[in-house]
Design an enzyme around this catalytic site. Structure first.
Site, short mmCIF file in Angstrom:
data_model
loop_
_atom_site.label_atom_id
_atom_site.label_comp_id
_atom_site.label_asym_id
_atom_site.label_seq_id
_atom_site.Cartn_x
_atom_site.Cartn_y
_atom_site.Cartn_z
N CYS A 43 -12.23 3.56 -9.23
CA CYS A 43 -10.96 3.32 -8.53
C CYS A 43 -9.77 3.33 -9.50
O CYS A 43 -9.41 4.39 -10.00
CB CYS A 43 -11.07 2.03 -7.74
SG CYS A 43 -9.99 1.97 -6.34
N HIS B 217 -15.89 1.36 -4.86
CA HIS B 217 -16.35 0.23 -5.68
C HIS B 217 -17.86 0.04 -5.55
O HIS B 217 -18.30 -0.82 -4.78
CB HIS B 217 -15.65 -1.05 -5.23
CG HIS B 217 -14.23 -1.17 -5.68
ND1 HIS B 217 -13.85 -1.92 -6.76
CD2 HIS B 217 -13.11 -0.63 -5.17
CE1 HIS B 217 -12.53 -1.84 -6.91
NE2 HIS B 217 -12.05 -1.07 -5.95
N GLU C 221 -19.82 -1.45 -7.39
CA GLU C 221 -20.22 -2.78 -7.89
C GLU C 221 -20.12 -3.85 -6.80
O GLU C 221 -20.59 -4.96 -6.98
CB GLU C 221 -19.37 -3.17 -9.11
CG GLU C 221 -17.95 -3.64 -8.83
CD GLU C 221 -16.95 -2.54 -8.46
OE1 GLU C 221 -17.37 -1.38 -8.30
OE2 GLU C 221 -15.77 -2.86 -8.29
N1 GLN Z 1 -4.44 1.05 -5.59
C1 GLN Z 1 -4.87 0.75 -6.94
C2 GLN Z 1 -4.06 1.53 -7.96
O1 GLN Z 1 -3.35 2.41 -7.60
C3 GLN Z 1 -6.34 1.06 -7.10
C4 GLN Z 1 -7.15 0.20 -6.17
C5 GLN Z 1 -8.48 -0.22 -6.70
O2 GLN Z 1 -8.79 -0.11 -7.88
N2 GLN Z 1 -9.26 -0.80 -5.82
O3 GLN Z 1 -4.14 1.25 -9.10
#
Ligand code: GLN
Length: 190
Positions: free
Chosen positions: A79, A170, A172
């Site tokens: 992410c 995610h 995890e």
């Molecule tokens: N929206 C976050 C970003 O732009 C990422 C979201 C996440 O890691 N769950 O950094």
């Protein structure tokens, strides 16, 4: 095998627990002193990429981490971690690690309705991999050396470029350990 987990901000504890459950030793990176320790791989967790980037710069971790990845340290970015590894991010000029040849859209699913759960097949891992998306990015396009591992609704949500592995979701936060196991195998095969 020892895997370092960047622990400046975000969902690092869950990565630690999951890797430990696979019998892998881990330690957390908060300062440059932590970074000096021996590691066979690195996890960059989800969280808020802008906040994580700021702390990385303040703690003088950005350059050493970039250099280590460029020199072949296996890395797994989830992410926000994926955003930090991307060569380019839509509508953003910000400096980042930029070691992986992917073009990423942040908050790609909208800010309000950005969180959802689904299952999808992942190349090299199997079917029905659980995917929890939290204000997630996705990959708009990849460079030549990048292998697409998973798509959801036609958008790329997992990819690999040699020793670099990323996903939008995610892994995890679920009990399925296959994604982490895949990274562990990657680190072993180095
Ligand atoms: N929206 C976050 C970003 O732009 C990422 C979201 C996440 O890691 N769950 O950094």
């Amino acid at each position: 095998m020892t895997i370092a987990i960047l622990a400046l901000q975000g969902a690092f504890v869950e990565h630690e627990q999951m890797l430990n459950s696979l019998g892998v030793e881990t330690f957390l990176i908060r300062k440059t002193e932590d970074w000096q320790r021996h590691k066979d791989g690195l996890v960059i967790p989800g969280g808020e990429s802008t906040a994580m980037l700021k702390i990385m710069k303040d703690e003088l971790l950005l350059e050493p981490i970039r250099e280590a990845i460029a020199n072949g340290l296996p890395v797994f970015g989830t992410c926000a971690g994926m955003i930090l590894l991307a060569n380019s991010v839509e509508n953003e000029e910000r400096e980042r690690l930029a070691t992986m040849d992917i073009f990423v859209r942040r908050n790609a699913y909208g800010r309000q309705l950005g969180s959802f759960y689904t299952v999808a097949p992942v190349k090299g891992i199997g079917d029905d991999v659980p995917m929890t998306f939290i204000r997630a990015p996705y990959i708009i396009s990849v460079g030549n050396g990048v292998e697409v591992l998973a798509t959801v609704d036609g958008n790329i949500v997992a990819a690999r470029q040699n020793h670099q592995l990323v996903c939008s979701f995610h892994p995890e936060l679920n009990t399925d350990t296959r994604f982490h196991q895949y990274f562990v195998e990657m680190v072993k095969g180095k």
